[in-house]
Design a protein around this motif. Structure first.
Motif, PDB file in Angstrom:
ATOM      1  N   VAL A 108       0.640  -1.186  -0.020  1.00 16.89           N
ATOM      2  CA  VAL A 108      -0.120   0.133   0.056  1.00 16.89           C
ATOM      3  C   VAL A 108       0.728   1.229   0.242  1.00 16.89           C
ATOM      4  O   VAL A 108       0.378   2.165  -0.657  1.00 16.89           O
ATOM      5  CB  VAL A 108      -1.151   0.138   0.964  1.00 16.89           C
ATOM      6  N   VAL A 109       1.901   0.994   0.488  1.00 15.61           N
ATOM      7  CA  VAL A 109       2.625   2.420   0.756  1.00 15.61           C
ATOM      8  C   VAL A 109       3.739   2.802   0.228  1.00 15.61           C
ATOM      9  O   VAL A 109       3.363   4.210  -0.974  1.00 15.61           O
ATOM     10  CB  VAL A 109       3.855   2.225   1.711  1.00 15.61           C
ATOM     11  N   PRO A 110       4.080   1.811  -1.179  1.00 17.40           N
ATOM     12  CA  PRO A 110       4.604   2.409  -2.713  1.00 17.40           C
ATOM     13  C   PRO A 110       3.706   2.761  -3.136  1.00 17.40           C
ATOM     14  O   PRO A 110       3.921   3.511  -4.194  1.00 17.40           O
ATOM     15  CB  PRO A 110       5.092   1.109  -2.748  1.00 17.40           C
ATOM     16  N   ALA A 111       2.531   2.376  -3.086  1.00 18.09           N
ATOM     17  CA  ALA A 111       1.270   2.851  -4.344  1.00 18.09           C
ATOM     18  C   ALA A 111       1.058   4.410  -3.433  1.00 18.09           C
ATOM     19  O   ALA A 111       0.942   5.195  -4.549  1.00 18.09           O
ATOM     20  CB  ALA A 111       0.227   1.631  -4.254  1.00 18.09           C
ATOM     21  N   VAL A 132       1.483  10.381  -4.413  1.00 10.94           N
ATOM     22  CA  VAL A 132       2.390  11.605  -4.294  1.00 10.94           C
ATOM     23  C   VAL A 132       2.650  12.304  -4.958  1.00 10.94           C
ATOM     24  O   VAL A 132       2.531  13.642  -5.588  1.00 10.94           O
ATOM     25  CB  VAL A 132       2.515  11.548  -2.511  1.00 10.94           C
ATOM     26  N   SER A 133       3.446  11.666  -5.460  1.00 10.34           N
ATOM     27  CA  SER A 133       4.518  11.670  -6.674  1.00 10.34           C
ATOM     28  C   SER A 133       4.206  12.091  -8.083  1.00 10.34           C
ATOM     29  O   SER A 133       4.508  13.866  -8.463  1.00 10.34           O
ATOM     30  CB  SER A 133       5.624  10.434  -6.895  1.00 10.34           C
ATOM     31  N   GLY A 134       2.494  11.556  -8.521  1.00 13.26           N
ATOM     32  CA  GLY A 134       2.470  12.037  -9.160  1.00 13.26           C
ATOM     33  C   GLY A 134       1.401  13.627  -9.435  1.00 13.26           C
ATOM     34  O   GLY A 134       1.667  13.800 -10.536  1.00 13.26           O
ATOM     35  N   PHE A 135       1.017  13.605  -8.262  1.00 15.10           N
ATOM     36  CA  PHE A 135       0.060  14.389  -7.911  1.00 15.10           C
ATOM     37  C   PHE A 135       0.999  15.854  -7.986  1.00 15.10           C
ATOM     38  O   PHE A 135       0.630  17.169  -9.015  1.00 15.10           O
ATOM     39  CB  PHE A 135      -0.261  14.985  -6.077  1.00 15.10           C
ATOM     40  N   PHE A 136       2.083  15.969  -7.580  1.00 15.08           N
ATOM     41  CA  PHE A 136       3.282  17.033  -7.133  1.00 15.08           C
ATOM     42  C   PHE A 136       3.376  17.312  -8.746  1.00 15.08           C
ATOM     43  O   PHE A 136       4.053  18.281  -8.748  1.00 15.08           O
ATOM     44  CB  PHE A 136       4.098  16.996  -6.103  1.00 15.08           C
ATOM     45  N   LEU A 137       3.819  16.008  -9.505  1.00 18.50           N
ATOM     46  CA  LEU A 137       4.648  15.954 -10.747  1.00 18.50           C
ATOM     47  C   LEU A 137       3.952  16.719 -11.785  1.00 18.50           C
ATOM     48  O   LEU A 137       4.207  17.935 -12.450  1.00 18.50           O
ATOM     49  CB  LEU A 137       5.309  14.709 -10.664  1.00 18.50           C
ATOM     50  N   THR A 178       5.395   9.252 -13.418  1.00 23.56           N
ATOM     51  CA  THR A 178       6.119   8.513 -12.874  1.00 23.56           C
ATOM     52  C   THR A 178       7.072   8.013 -12.655  1.00 23.56           C
ATOM     53  O   THR A 178       8.214   7.053 -12.885  1.00 23.56           O
ATOM     54  CB  THR A 178       5.026   9.271 -10.969  1.00 23.56           C
ATOM     55  N   LEU A 179       6.102   6.397 -12.884  1.00 23.53           N
ATOM     56  CA  LEU A 179       6.125   5.341 -13.143  1.00 23.53           C
ATOM     57  C   LEU A 179       7.558   5.887 -14.755  1.00 23.53           C
ATOM     58  O   LEU A 179       8.315   4.534 -14.187  1.00 23.53           O
ATOM     59  CB  LEU A 179       5.251   4.331 -13.735  1.00 23.53           C
ATOM     60  N   ALA A 180       6.551   6.287 -15.414  1.00 25.58           N
ATOM     61  CA  ALA A 180       7.782   6.210 -17.117  1.00 25.58           C
ATOM     62  C   ALA A 180       9.066   7.126 -16.195  1.00 25.58           C
ATOM     63  O   ALA A 180      10.196   5.897 -17.082  1.00 25.58           O
ATOM     64  CB  ALA A 180       7.309   7.289 -18.352  1.00 25.58           C
ATOM     65  N   PHE A 181       9.153   7.665 -15.617  1.00 22.42           N
ATOM     66  CA  PHE A 181      10.190   7.904 -15.179  1.00 22.42           C
ATOM     67  C   PHE A 181      11.229   7.475 -14.550  1.00 22.42           C
ATOM     68  O   PHE A 181      12.626   7.863 -14.225  1.00 22.42           O
ATOM     69  CB  PHE A 181      10.446   9.964 -14.577  1.00 22.42           C
TER      70      PHE A 181
END
Length: 283
Positions: A164-167, A172-177, A215-218
């Motif tokens: 759950v935590v990595p998801a 979080v990363s995607g939103f701020f990206l 984010t995943l692609a990065f």
């Protein structure tokens, strides 16, 4: 959940836009290449030094018996590297946008121009734009760091910490990206950070649909460099919808006139994107 697909459509549209405007793709690659070299060196150093850092930070575990010492420090080392990678994904965009501010602003302006209507300009000198960008990026990074610390601590929870935590971290990363990328267009429109965050929270699923796949692609080496120009283009299209902007009447009339003169020839790339953006906003 439909907004999730809307956000992803803008990401795809941005990549198509730079694909049809090849010179802007090459124009936007240079800042990403410079930043990538710096980040690659930093991550390699972290990879080599993470185990030593973990051993230095946990002297109390020196006398633990095998296999508990190895399991404990191995897990902690993996979390340290994951935390570094998490910060790298977020800060890469901020640093790349800062390095390439003039490049990406020009690209964003061209996207606005291709969509028709007014092309907003900040009217600020370059040094002032760089200062505002750096200040806002620092504020975002502080927020990300806070989330990162909380997620890092939650990573020790069995099962949940590894699933759950990595998801949540990717969300979080995607939103701020998405915030960082839409800031290129919104800052030219005089929209402050607080208002930008409010706009994105109002379309949270769209922001995640745009930012999480990116984010995943990065995470794939070199991919971030090649996707950055298209990401800025797509974020500009998304920013236009967030602000409720549409193509100018004059531009649409010109396009209709061109179609009549061209005997039903295909519409130009800018018109296609206007229609795609309009469909996405109604979706």
């Amino acid at each position: 959940m439909r907004d999730l697909g809307v956000g992803f459509k803008y990401l795809v549209q941005g990549q198509k836009w730079v694909g049809r405007h090849g010179r802007w793709l090459g124009f936007g690659l240079l800042p990403g290449l410079v930043t990538l070299v710096l980040y690659a060196a930093a991550l390699v150093g972290l990879g080599y030094g993470a185990d030593d850092l973990t051993a230095w930070a946990t002297p109390f575990a020196d006398d633990w018996s095998s296999p508990w010492l190895g399991i404990f420090r191995g897990t902690l080392t993996a979390l340290v590297f994951a935390f570094g990678l998490f910060l790298a994904v977020i800060t890469f965009t901020a640093v790349t946008l800062l390095v390439g501010q003039p490049f990406y602003e020009s690209l964003s302006e061209e996207v606005d121009r291709s969509e028709g209507g007014e092309v907003p300009e900040s009217g600020l000198p370059l040094w002032r734009e760089l200062w505002i960008s750096a200040r806002d990026s620092l504020r975002i990074l502080l927020r990300v760091a806070l989330y990162g610390v909380l997620l890092f601590a939650c990573g020790f929870i069995p099962v949940i910490g590894q699933t759950v935590v990595p998801a949540i971290g990717f969300c979080v990363s995607g939103f701020f990206l998405t915030e960082e990328l839409t800031a290129v267009a919104l800052q030219r429109r005089g929209v402050e950070l607080k208002e930008r965050l409010r706009l994105l929270r109002g379309r949270r699923m769209a922001a995640l649909g745009f930012g999480v796949p990116l984010t995943l692609a990065f995470l794939v080496p070199f991919v971030a460099v090649f996707l950055m120009p298209g990401a800025v283009a797509g974020a500009t299209l998304m920013a236009r919808e967030l602000r409720g902007e549409t193509a100018g009447d004059g531009a649409e009339e010109d396009d209709r006139e061109d179609d009549r003169e061209g005997g039903g020839r295909p519409v130009d790339g800018g018109t296609a994107y206007r229609h795609a953006a309009g469909n996405a906003s109604h979706g």
